[in-house]
Write an enzyme that holds these catalytic residues in place. Structure first.
Site, PDB file in Angstrom:
ATOM      1  N   GLY A  76       0.846  -1.205   0.000  1.00  0.00           N
ATOM      2  CA  GLY A  76       0.000   0.000   0.000  1.00  0.00           C
ATOM      3  C   GLY A  76       0.872   1.243   0.000  1.00  0.00           C
ATOM      4  N   TYR A  99      -1.380   7.415   1.329  1.00  0.00           N
ATOM      5  CA  TYR A  99      -1.076   8.548   2.206  1.00  0.00           C
ATOM      6  C   TYR A  99      -0.354   8.108   3.479  1.00  0.00           C
ATOM      7  N   ASP A 130       2.584  -1.617  -4.485  1.00  0.00           N
ATOM      8  CA  ASP A 130       1.171  -1.297  -4.698  1.00  0.00           C
ATOM      9  C   ASP A 130       0.746  -1.912  -6.025  1.00  0.00           C
ATOM     10  N   PRO A 144     -11.847   1.164   3.466  1.00  0.00           N
ATOM     11  CA  PRO A 144     -12.976   2.107   3.395  1.00  0.00           C
ATOM     12  C   PRO A 144     -14.256   1.543   4.020  1.00  0.00           C
ATOM     13  N   SER A 170      -2.788  -0.416   8.641  1.00  0.00           N
ATOM     14  CA  SER A 170      -4.128   0.094   8.337  1.00  0.00           C
ATOM     15  C   SER A 170      -4.952   0.152   9.607  1.00  0.00           C
ATOM     16  N   GLU A 226      -1.390   3.858  12.824  1.00  0.00           N
ATOM     17  CA  GLU A 226      -0.695   5.115  12.506  1.00  0.00           C
ATOM     18  C   GLU A 226      -1.540   6.304  12.979  1.00  0.00           C
ATOM     19  N   GLU A 286      -2.771  14.259   8.118  1.00  0.00           N
ATOM     20  CA  GLU A 286      -2.315  14.766   6.828  1.00  0.00           C
ATOM     21  C   GLU A 286      -2.022  16.255   6.950  1.00  0.00           C
ATOM     22  N   LYS A 289      -6.843   2.905  18.312  1.00  0.00           N
ATOM     23  CA  LYS A 289      -6.836   3.730  17.099  1.00  0.00           C
ATOM     24  C   LYS A 289      -8.232   4.288  16.814  1.00  0.00           C
ATOM     25  N   LEU A 290      -9.245   3.420  16.865  1.00  0.00           N
ATOM     26  CA  LEU A 290     -10.614   3.886  16.618  1.00  0.00           C
ATOM     27  C   LEU A 290     -11.016   4.895  17.687  1.00  0.00           C
ATOM     28  N   GLY A 292     -17.187  21.745   9.194  1.00  0.00           N
ATOM     29  CA  GLY A 292     -17.358  20.300   9.434  1.00  0.00           C
ATOM     30  C   GLY A 292     -16.071  19.563   9.142  1.00  0.00           C
ATOM     31  N   CYS A 325     -10.601   9.469   7.452  1.00  0.00           N
ATOM     32  CA  CYS A 325     -10.569   8.647   8.661  1.00  0.00           C
ATOM     33  C   CYS A 325     -11.710   8.852   9.655  1.00  0.00           C
TER      34      CYS A 325
HETATM   35  N1  NAD Z   1      -4.753   8.896   5.444  1.00  0.00           N
HETATM   36  C1  NAD Z   1      -4.381   9.034   6.687  1.00  0.00           C
HETATM   37  O1  NAD Z   1      -4.032  10.121   7.125  1.00  0.00           O
HETATM   38  C2  NAD Z   1      -4.363   7.864   7.623  1.00  0.00           C
HETATM   39  C3  NAD Z   1      -3.771   8.023   8.885  1.00  0.00           C
HETATM   40  C4  NAD Z   1      -3.732   6.938   9.755  1.00  0.00           C
HETATM   41  C5  NAD Z   1      -4.266   5.712   9.357  1.00  0.00           C
HETATM   42  N2  NAD Z   1      -4.827   5.580   8.131  1.00  0.00           N
HETATM   43  C6  NAD Z   1      -5.291   4.247   7.730  1.00  0.00           C
HETATM   44  O2  NAD Z   1      -4.268   3.677   6.903  1.00  0.00           O
HETATM   45  C7  NAD Z   1      -4.839   2.855   5.877  1.00  0.00           C
HETATM   46  C8  NAD Z   1      -4.378   3.343   4.514  1.00  0.00           C
HETATM   47  O3  NAD Z   1      -4.860   4.653   4.319  1.00  0.00           O
HETATM   48  P1  NAD Z   1      -4.345   5.572   3.126  1.00  0.00           P
HETATM   49  O4  NAD Z   1      -4.932   6.908   3.339  1.00  0.00           O
HETATM   50  O5  NAD Z   1      -2.874   5.419   2.988  1.00  0.00           O
HETATM   51  O6  NAD Z   1      -5.069   4.836   1.881  1.00  0.00           O
HETATM   52  P2  NAD Z   1      -4.782   5.040   0.322  1.00  0.00           P
HETATM   53  O7  NAD Z   1      -6.028   4.703  -0.373  1.00  0.00           O
HETATM   54  O8  NAD Z   1      -4.119   6.360   0.087  1.00  0.00           O
HETATM   55  O9  NAD Z   1      -3.667   3.922  -0.019  1.00  0.00           O
HETATM   56  C9  NAD Z   1      -3.912   2.552   0.019  1.00  0.00           C
HETATM   57  C10 NAD Z   1      -3.153   1.905  -1.150  1.00  0.00           C
HETATM   58  O10 NAD Z   1      -3.242   0.479  -1.006  1.00  0.00           O
HETATM   59  C11 NAD Z   1      -3.249  -0.087  -2.319  1.00  0.00           C
HETATM   60  N3  NAD Z   1      -3.747  -1.469  -2.270  1.00  0.00           N
HETATM   61  C12 NAD Z   1      -4.978  -1.912  -1.946  1.00  0.00           C
HETATM   62  N4  NAD Z   1      -5.024  -3.251  -1.969  1.00  0.00           N
HETATM   63  C13 NAD Z   1      -3.787  -3.688  -2.332  1.00  0.00           C
HETATM   64  C14 NAD Z   1      -3.209  -4.973  -2.506  1.00  0.00           C
HETATM   65  N5  NAD Z   1      -3.923  -6.089  -2.306  1.00  0.00           N
HETATM   66  N6  NAD Z   1      -1.917  -5.042  -2.862  1.00  0.00           N
HETATM   67  C15 NAD Z   1      -1.190  -3.919  -3.073  1.00  0.00           C
HETATM   68  N7  NAD Z   1      -1.680  -2.677  -2.893  1.00  0.00           N
HETATM   69  C16 NAD Z   1      -2.964  -2.559  -2.529  1.00  0.00           C
HETATM   70  C17 NAD Z   1      -4.133   0.858  -3.100  1.00  0.00           C
HETATM   71  O11 NAD Z   1      -3.870   0.731  -4.495  1.00  0.00           O
HETATM   72  C18 NAD Z   1      -3.712   2.230  -2.527  1.00  0.00           C
HETATM   73  O12 NAD Z   1      -2.707   2.846  -3.309  1.00  0.00           O
HETATM   74  C19 NAD Z   1      -6.345   2.930   6.097  1.00  0.00           C
HETATM   75  O13 NAD Z   1      -6.730   1.838   6.889  1.00  0.00           O
HETATM   76  C20 NAD Z   1      -6.532   4.215   6.873  1.00  0.00           C
HETATM   77  O14 NAD Z   1      -7.670   4.173   7.687  1.00  0.00           O
HETATM   78  C21 NAD Z   1      -4.868   6.624   7.255  1.00  0.00           C
HETATM   79  O1  UPG Z   2     -10.114  21.910  15.580  1.00  0.00           O
HETATM   80  C1  UPG Z   2     -10.293  21.290  14.516  1.00  0.00           C
HETATM   81  C2  UPG Z   2      -9.435  20.252  14.064  1.00  0.00           C
HETATM   82  C3  UPG Z   2      -9.734  19.608  12.879  1.00  0.00           C
HETATM   83  N1  UPG Z   2     -10.823  19.968  12.142  1.00  0.00           N
HETATM   84  C4  UPG Z   2     -11.109  19.247  10.887  1.00  0.00           C
HETATM   85  O2  UPG Z   2     -11.095  17.858  11.144  1.00  0.00           O
HETATM   86  C5  UPG Z   2     -10.668  17.132   9.996  1.00  0.00           C
HETATM   87  C6  UPG Z   2      -9.546  16.178  10.359  1.00  0.00           C
HETATM   88  O3  UPG Z   2      -8.369  16.887  10.678  1.00  0.00           O
HETATM   89  P1  UPG Z   2      -7.059  16.196  11.229  1.00  0.00           P
HETATM   90  O4  UPG Z   2      -7.399  15.298  12.328  1.00  0.00           O
HETATM   91  O5  UPG Z   2      -6.087  17.273  11.522  1.00  0.00           O
HETATM   92  O6  UPG Z   2      -6.522  15.413   9.941  1.00  0.00           O
HETATM   93  P2  UPG Z   2      -6.519  13.857   9.544  1.00  0.00           P
HETATM   94  O7  UPG Z   2      -5.440  13.692   8.554  1.00  0.00           O
HETATM   95  O8  UPG Z   2      -7.894  13.425   9.204  1.00  0.00           O
HETATM   96  O9  UPG Z   2      -6.021  13.099  10.866  1.00  0.00           O
HETATM   97  C7  UPG Z   2      -6.891  12.357  11.712  1.00  0.00           C
HETATM   98  O10 UPG Z   2      -7.125  11.069  11.183  1.00  0.00           O
HETATM   99  C8  UPG Z   2      -5.914  10.312  10.956  1.00  0.00           C
HETATM  100  C9  UPG Z   2      -6.324   9.035  10.258  1.00  0.00           C
HETATM  101  O11 UPG Z   2      -6.769   8.050  11.130  1.00  0.00           O
HETATM  102  C10 UPG Z   2      -5.236  10.072  12.307  1.00  0.00           C
HETATM  103  O12 UPG Z   2      -4.051   9.315  12.102  1.00  0.00           O
HETATM  104  C11 UPG Z   2      -4.905  11.425  12.942  1.00  0.00           C
HETATM  105  O13 UPG Z   2      -4.323  11.224  14.230  1.00  0.00           O
HETATM  106  C12 UPG Z   2      -6.196  12.236  13.076  1.00  0.00           C
HETATM  107  O14 UPG Z   2      -5.899  13.544  13.571  1.00  0.00           O
HETATM  108  C13 UPG Z   2     -10.259  18.189   8.967  1.00  0.00           C
HETATM  109  O15 UPG Z   2     -11.309  18.376   8.053  1.00  0.00           O
HETATM  110  C14 UPG Z   2     -10.051  19.427   9.806  1.00  0.00           C
HETATM  111  O16 UPG Z   2     -10.252  20.604   9.086  1.00  0.00           O
HETATM  112  C15 UPG Z   2     -11.656  20.979  12.565  1.00  0.00           C
HETATM  113  O17 UPG Z   2     -12.636  21.314  11.905  1.00  0.00           O
HETATM  114  N2  UPG Z   2     -11.378  21.621  13.748  1.00  0.00           N
END
Ligand code: NAD
Ligand code: UPG
Length: 463
Positions: free
Chosen positions: A10, A13, A35, A94, A132, A162, A166, A221-222, A272, A277
């Site tokens: 994967g 992000y 990926d 998702p 994930s 994680e 972002e 995490k949740l 909002g 996530c």
């Molecule tokens: N985006 C965030 O800020 C964030 C932060 C913390 C945790 N997470 C969690 O991390 C996980 C990944 O999130 P993301 O935002 O990186 O997702 P993403 O959609 O950006 O990336 C996931 C990647 O996995 C690839 N993939 C799917 N199935 C595959 C397979 N079988 N083999 C190889 N590649 C495969 C997809 O092509 C995609 O590029 C999710 O569970 C999410 O909830 C996300």
């Molecule tokens: O005071 C605040 C803080 C955030 N937001 C909004 O809330 C959303 C989420 O923001 P943020 O949490 O900063 O970004 P994410 O990248 O979604 O990160 C969250 O989700 C990730 C995925 O699980 C976790 O890893 C992080 O710890 C958790 O902060 C965005 O639309 C922000 O604009 C507000 O409206 N008000």
């Protein structure tokens, strides 16, 4: 056990930035990110690091330094699995869009595919790390798939969620509040935990590396996301009350945030929350609670989402009402489409839903976002399936320049808090808009007094 080769399945992000930082901080470890998406891997390998698929401040530099040395991006999934001693699973999880749990439960099909592929390919013992975000007790399902291969290979499953946000991913990865690792209590489980601890300990102080059982780690995490999102919905609920009472939500947030028991972070009222996530993880928590018959627990957390949907809807409704109850044929300019500043990610962005509401009212939307390509905007709107793609394209237009975007508009709506929006020449924007010129500041980033002095009808959230 000393880890020398890591594979991450994967390259999204999470996988991309996390592995880039591990590679930079652990030059003795070969890190391969794989990926199925060839376009995404090609973009990670682009010679120009400005073209990597994830925009995060500081990320291009780190990728540029480590790539080709000990950081590799590839589509050869089997090869990378075979080589590695430790495999991160960082694929998307998702919300399900079909079958049982539709609209609520996490879709674990990509996770299961990874587990099956690892089971099929592995010839040597491996540590499998859930990166994930997964429902509590998923490790059990992964273990069951891996333990039934019959080829004698031993797997240890760890949960290592994680917490990066972002827009600040690199900063968060370089200096995390904590790293959480959950594993089995058996001696083999403890050995696997220590192997992963040793990877992080290359740059994270050991006292910030927390070890728990697998289930606590998965559920933490949740819970962390539910608590964070709950704060945003709580302050947004108060913002509506502020609008009725002449209280100012910024002042209220400051006043309560100075109480050290409450704390000042995540109290910014907004149009909002968005992002891939918060909603997904809370729905997941609600679904699990319901599955155990814990209806009060489920209802309690679901309210966070209900409040967030209300906040988005009341923002669009207010625009329509303020513009004399009709926006049909009027140009309304959106500044920002990303779900927060400093990212090109638009998943679940409030802007999508506000735009959808306004298009239902036949508004013409002009758009400027410094990082989001217009193709993404269209695909976000099409994904809602409210109307045909052709219809969507009729109602929304993107501009290369914010001043062009705002020209001849009836109103400007701020949907993302990009810093540059604060520094625009607002007098110039005002001069080129239709009068009265309205601003709906969904992020409370502009100086209200200054905007009113210029002549705008300025409305913020919660004041
Ligand atoms: N985006 C965030 O800020 C964030 C932060 C913390 C945790 N997470 C969690 O991390 C996980 C990944 O999130 P993301 O935002 O990186 O997702 P993403 O959609 O950006 O990336 C996931 C990647 O996995 C690839 N993939 C799917 N199935 C595959 C397979 N079988 N083999 C190889 N590649 C495969 C997809 O092509 C995609 O590029 C999710 O569970 C999410 O909830 C996300
Ligand atoms: O005071 C605040 C803080 C955030 N937001 C909004 O809330 C959303 C989420 O923001 P943020 O949490 O900063 O970004 P994410 O990248 O979604 O990160 C969250 O989700 C990730 C995925 O699980 C976790 O890893 C992080 O710890 C958790 O902060 C965005 O639309 C922000 O604009 C507000 O409206 N008000």
């Amino acid at each position: 056990m000393k880890i020398t080769k890591i594979c991450c399945i994967g390259a999204g992000y999470v996988g991309g930035p996390t592995m880039a930082v591990i590679a930079e901080k652990c030059p003795h470890i070969k890190v391969t990110v794989v990926d199925l998406n060839e376009k995404r891997i090609a973009a990670w390998n682009d010679v120009n690091v400005d073209n990597i698929p994830v925009y995060e401040p500081g990320l291009g530099e780190i990728v540029g330094k480590a790539r080709g040395k000990n950081l590799f991006f590839s589509t050869e999934v089997d090869k990378a699995i075979d080589e590695a001693e430790l495999i991160f699973i960082s694929v998307n999880t998702p919300t399900k869009t079909y079958g049982t749990g539709k609209g609520m439960a996490a879709d674990l099909k990509y996770i299961e595919l990874c587990a099956r592929q690892i089971a099929r390919v592995s010839k040597t013992d491996k540590i499998i790390v859930e990166k994930s975000t997964l429902p509590v007790r998923t490790a059990e399902a992964i273990k069951s798939i891996l333990d039934n291969t019959g080829n004698g290979v031993q797997f240890q499953i760890l949960s290592n969620p994680e917490f990066l946000a972002e827009g600040t991913a690199v900063e968060d990865l370089l200096s995390p509040d904590r790293v959480l690792i959950g594993g089995e209590t058996s001696p083999e489980g403890q050995k696997a935990i220590e192997a992963l601890v040793d990877v992080y300990a290359n740059w994270v102080p050991r006292e910030r590396i927390l070890k728990t059982n697998v289930w606590s780690s998965e559920l933490s995490k949740l819970t962390a996301n539910a608590f964070l999102a709950q704060r945003v919905s709580s302050i947004n609920a108060i913002s509506e009350l502020c609008e009725k009472t002449e209280a100012d939500v910024n002042e209220v947030a400051k006043a309560i945030g100075m109480d050290s028991r409450i704390g000042s972070k995540f109290l910014k009222a907004s149009v909002g929350f968005g992002g891939s996530c918060f909603q997904k993880d809370i729905l997941n928590l609600v679904y699990i609670s319901k599955a155990f018959g814990l209806n009060e627990v489920a209802d309690y957390w679901e309210q966070v989402i209900i409040m967030n949907d209300h906040q988005k809807r009341r923002f669009s409704r207010n625009i329509v009402q303020t513009l004399y109850n009709t926006v049909s044929g009027k140009k309304i300019t959106f500044l920002g489409w990303a779900f927060k500043k400093d990212t090109n990610d638009t998943r679940e962005s409030a802007a999508i839903y506000v735009a959808d509401d306004l298009i239902n009212e036949q508004a013409n939307i002009g758009l400027f976002d410094p990082k989001v390509p217009f193709q993404q905007v269209l695909s976000d709107l099409d994904y809602l399936e409210t109307r045909s793609s052709e219809e969507n394209q009729k109602y929304i237009n993107s501009f290369e320049n914010p001043y062009e975007a705002c020209k001849d508009a009836h109103a400007v709506a701020i949907l993302t808090e990009w810093d540059e929006f604060k520094d625009y020449d607002w007098q110039k924007i005002y001069d080129n808009m239709l009068k009265p010129a309205f601003i709906f500041d969904g992020r409370n980033i502009l100086d209200a007094a200054k905007m009113k002095e210029i002549g705008f009808v300025y409305q913020a959230i919660g004041s």
